[in-house]
Structures are given as C-alpha cells and as structure tokens.
Design an enzyme around this catalytic site. Structure first.
Site, PDB file in Angstrom:
ATOM      1  N   GLY A 115       0.835  -1.208   0.000  1.00 10.62           N
ATOM      2  CA  GLY A 115       0.000   0.000   0.000  1.00 10.62           C
ATOM      3  C   GLY A 115       0.869   1.257   0.000  1.00 10.62           C
TER       4      GLY A 115
ATOM      5  N   GLN B 292      -6.483   8.503   3.575  1.00  8.47           N
ATOM      6  CA  GLN B 292      -5.535   8.651   4.687  1.00  8.47           C
ATOM      7  C   GLN B 292      -4.096   8.291   4.309  1.00  8.47           C
ATOM      8  OE1 GLN B 292      -6.760   5.539   7.745  1.00  8.47           O
ATOM      9  NE2 GLN B 292      -7.892   4.922   5.926  1.00  8.47           N
TER      10      GLN B 292
ATOM     11  N   GLU C 253     -10.223  -0.596  11.143  1.00  6.40           N
ATOM     12  CA  GLU C 253     -10.816  -1.534  10.183  1.00  6.40           C
ATOM     13  C   GLU C 253     -10.642  -2.980  10.656  1.00  6.40           C
ATOM     14  OE1 GLU C 253      -8.635  -1.265   6.470  1.00  6.40           O
ATOM     15  OE2 GLU C 253      -6.801  -2.028   7.383  1.00  6.40           O
TER      16      GLU C 253
ATOM     17  N   ASP D 285       0.652   1.565   8.421  1.00  2.03           N
ATOM     18  CA  ASP D 285       0.224   0.731   9.553  1.00  2.03           C
ATOM     19  C   ASP D 285       1.190   0.822  10.736  1.00  2.03           C
ATOM     20  OD1 ASP D 285      -1.668   0.029   7.743  1.00  2.03           O
ATOM     21  OD2 ASP D 285      -1.031  -2.050   7.505  1.00  2.03           O
TER      22      ASP D 285
ATOM     23  N   THR E 260       5.200   2.081   5.841  1.00  2.00           N
ATOM     24  CA  THR E 260       3.829   1.600   5.976  1.00  2.00           C
ATOM     25  C   THR E 260       3.036   2.528   6.880  1.00  2.00           C
ATOM     26  OG1 THR E 260       2.341  -0.099   6.871  1.00  2.00           O
ATOM     27  CG2 THR E 260       4.567  -0.122   7.749  1.00  2.00           C
TER      28      THR E 260
ATOM     29  N   MET F  23      -7.708   2.776   8.691  1.00  2.00           N
ATOM     30  CA  MET F  23      -6.950   1.591   8.244  1.00  2.00           C
ATOM     31  C   MET F  23      -5.964   1.101   9.310  1.00  2.00           C
ATOM     32  SD  MET F  23      -5.890   2.118   4.278  1.00  2.00           S
ATOM     33  CE  MET F  23      -6.965   1.629   2.940  1.00  2.00           C
ATOM     34  N   GLY F  24      -5.286   0.030   8.982  1.00  5.13           N
ATOM     35  CA  GLY F  24      -4.249  -0.469   9.893  1.00  5.13           C
ATOM     36  C   GLY F  24      -4.265  -1.973  10.074  1.00  5.13           C
ATOM     37  N   ARG F  25      -5.188  -2.626   9.383  1.00  4.50           N
ATOM     38  CA  ARG F  25      -5.268  -4.083   9.375  1.00  4.50           C
ATOM     39  C   ARG F  25      -5.262  -4.701  10.775  1.00  4.50           C
ATOM     40  NH1 ARG F  25      -1.624  -5.720   4.769  1.00  4.50           N
ATOM     41  NH2 ARG F  25      -3.293  -5.508   3.266  1.00  4.50           N
TER      42      ARG F  25
END
Ligand code: F6P
Length: 408
Positions: free
Chosen positions: A11, A301, A245, A142, A140, A188-190
C-alpha cells in the site's frame, strides 16, 4: 556500485516517493551511473518494466515535486515471491535481469510483506554466490514493522487523521440538541491499531477529541459497544467514534464481515478490510434509533500528501539515503531502521538491522498505552506519536490545484 534499482511495494503512503528521492540523491552523490526504477514492484521487474530515473529526476524542480507526489510514483504490487525450492526459475529470471542491466544493488521500499522479498532475494544471492546486495527501506501507514521506532508513512497518515477528525468533530457538533448524531470513522491499519490510535491526536485546545477509540489489540464486544454509545447519547448531542478496520468480534470475525461475507484476499492471505464503520453505524441505528453516519477514510488517509508531515518526509528521504550508503558499504539482507532520541527535543537517526528479524513480523501497540476503560489512548502514546506529525511542506499549486510528478 555501477547501477542500482529501486522499487515500491504494498500500500502506498504520502511519503513513499520521498524514499525514492533519497535513494536517487545518495546514489548520485556516490557516483552511481544509472538509478533504475522498477515499475509495479518486483512483479513489473519480472517483465522488465524498468525506467531510468534520470529521465525524471535530473532537475531540482522534479525532485521537489516527487516529494509532494502521493501514491507510488513507480507503481506498486502485492506480489509474493515463491519459496526458492518451489520455483527456482523466478529467482534465476530476477538475477538474469539484474546482470543484464549491470545492477549491483536492489532497494525495495515496503512493509512486512515486501521485506519478505528482500529476505528471499538476499538469501538466494548468498546461497548462489551472487554479487548483488539487497536492502529494505521501511514504509507503511500501519506502523507495524518491528525493531524500527516507527515507519515512514505513519506520521503523515496520523496527521491527516487528526486534522480531518478535528474538522469532522466540528461538523458533527453543529446540529443542536434535538437528537444526538453518532459519527463512526473507520481507519486503516489491518491488525495493528497504531493508525486508529492517531485519532487521539485530534484532541487539543480547540477540539474536545473523539469519544472513543476501538483498536484491534483490544477485545471488541458488539453489545457493549452499542450500550456505550447509548450511554454517551444520554449526555451528548455529538458523538464521534474512531474504529480500526481490523476490530474483531469475540468469535474472531472482522466486524466488516458481519455485513460482507465475500471479502477479497490478497497474495499474502490478507483480507481486504472495508465497511466496518458502516456496519457499526447500521447496527447502532437499528438498535437505538439514533441518527448515525459512517466515514471510511480508506485511501484518503494514505494519499494525503497535501498535509504530509515534514518530519515524515525528511525521515522517508533519510531511510532511502541510508539504504544506499550501507549497500555501498557492502551490507545486504538488511532493513533500515529509525532510532529516536528524545533527550533534547525529538531527533531521529537511521541504522540497519537484519531482515530475518523483521520480515513478516507485525508490531502491535503496547497494551499499557491503551486506557481500556475510557476507550482512549494514554499519554505515552501521545508522547510517542506527536513528534511524528510535526511540520509541513507546502504543495506547489498550479491553477488552484497541487502539481504532481507522474510517469510518462
Ligand atoms: O498495508 C497498508 C494498508 O493501507 C492497510 O492499512 C490496509 O488494510 C491495506 O493496505 C489496504 O490494502 P489495499 O489498498 O490493497 O486494499
């Protein structure tokens, strides 16, 4: 090093192109002849989709534009290299192309999955006495790569989230006392909540902040969630809640799966998480009758270069430069890491670390930084994240819009 190549993977982030810029800058300082870019990561490289960055970055204006350009300038991929023993041909092909272009070093800008590519390629090179070196450059939104203090890309997404939440909180509060409005913002952020936690940064002298933050690291109970929204609605007319998420119900299902059973899965087996905010907003509306609204920040974002953090841009450039410097010193199978020094204000520096300790490992938020009772982040998190969102780099505007650098 005669020639080198750089690729982007996974991403994108608002500053992933600043790392390409850093790779290019250091390589030119060191007298590297050609700095190639792989178009669409290692997947494109396998099809010899390669460009010469001199065609784009040979003047200061374009270099500055690249740092202000969102998404992956070179194009990205989510491609999993096969195990060496399962498909040696793929590796032979990669080294054949590297030899053809006389490439001595490969740089891959990415997250956990992309670092797996660097691990596999550097292992193969060592086992087969290949001369090329391989370096990972972290990125990332994340923020879940281990060892490094933080990951380039995170600070800018955190800044976007905090900034836009301040605006959302103002908007949500504008309607009077008739019926409370519940706004659920999906971030987001899995599997790691670093990014959702950044919602806590919205709170300042001119903003009351979000009412609750739900992270994948904490237990999530649907009934408790609805009950706590109802409780808030007894005293507040505006309720804004941030959810990751990646929040899961007690039976291990992602919340977004409650309303969508057919979720796409990528090459690394990751489910595409989307719709958790809307799912929760629907459940709250149905069960309580409250007015609800869901906002999914989605790609906004990670693409918001117009409000990127200057600290983040500079660090992304720094890790790209460091990777080239260390490859030139003969290092391979490493990722660049960022070390923080808080002793006299915030400063950071770059170092390198063995890729085997990094690839495929996810770093979660320390549980002691989460105030489970009040559903807020503790001061330790604010202290950690605040320095990462500092500073701005103004976009270059033309005709009222920011200008970007794009591939021909
Ligand atoms: O890994 C970065 C990330 O932005 C995650 O936060 C998110 O879950 C995922 O990528 C989304 O991937 P895609 O853009 O492939 O849907």
């Amino acid at each position: 090093m005669k020639n080198i190549i750089v690729g982007q993977s996974g991403g994108p982030t608002a500053v992933i192109n600043s790392s390409v810029a850093g790779v290019y800058k250091k390589a030119k300082e060191l007298g590297v002849e050609r700095v190639y870019g792989m178009v669409y990561g290692i997947e494109g490289f396998l099809n010899e989709n390669i460009i010469d960055l001199d065609d784009y970055l040979n003047n200061d204006e374009n270099y500055e534009l690249l740092k202000r350009t969102p998404s992956a300038f070179l194009g990205s991929c989510r491609y999993k290299l096969p195990k060496i023993e399962d498909n040696k041909e793929v590796y032979e092909k990669i080294f054949e192309i590297l030899d053809k272009y006389e490439i001595d070093a490969l740089f891959y800008i990415g997250g956990n999955d992309s670092m797996d590519t660097i691990k596999m390629l550097s292992d193969y090179a060592k086992e087969n006495n290949k001369k090329q070196v391989f370096m990972g450059v972290p990125k990332t939104i994340d923020n879940d790569l281990p060892i490094t203090d933080h990951c380039p890309g995170y600070g800018s997404s955190a800044k976007y989230i905090a900034t836009s939440l301040k605006e959302v909180i103002r908007d949500n509060a504008s309607f009077g006392v008739v019926k409370p409005t519940v706004c659920i913002v999906e971030i987001m952020g899995r599997h790691a909540g670093w990014l959702a936690a950044a919602a806590a940064l919205a709170k300042d002298d001119t903003c009351e902040g979000v009412d609750a933050i739900y992270l994948p690291e904490s237990k999530f109970d649907l009934d408790e969630f609805v009950a706590s929204v109802e409780e808030l609605a007894k005293t507040k007319h505006s309720i804004v809640i941030a959810v990751s998420e990646g929040v899961k119900t007690s039976d291990g299902k992602f919340v977004c799966e409650l309303s969508n059973e057919h979720i796409a899965v990528d090459a690394f087996g990751h489910k595409q998480l989307s719709g958790c905010g809307q799912t929760l907003a629907n459940i709250v509306a149905t069960r309580t009758g409250l007015k609800t609204r869901a906002i999914e920040y989605s790609t906004l974002q990670r693409a918001a270069t117009h409000i990127a953090s200057l600290t983040d841009i500079n660090e992304a450039e720094m890790v790209g430069m460091k990777a080239v410097e260390e490859a030139n010193n003969g290092k391979t199978g490493m990722m660049v890491i960022i070390t923080r020094d808080d002793s006299n204000g915030y400063t950071s520096s770059a170092d390198t670390y063995d890729i085997h300790d990094i690839a495929n490992v996810e770093k979660k938020i320390p549980l002691e930084w989460i105030d489970e009772e009040n559903k807020q982040m503790k001061e330790e998190f604010i202290k950690y994240a605040k320095p990462l969102i500092q500073g701005e780099l103004a976009p270059i505007f033309k005709d009222g819009l920011p200008v970007h650098l794009i591939r021909k």
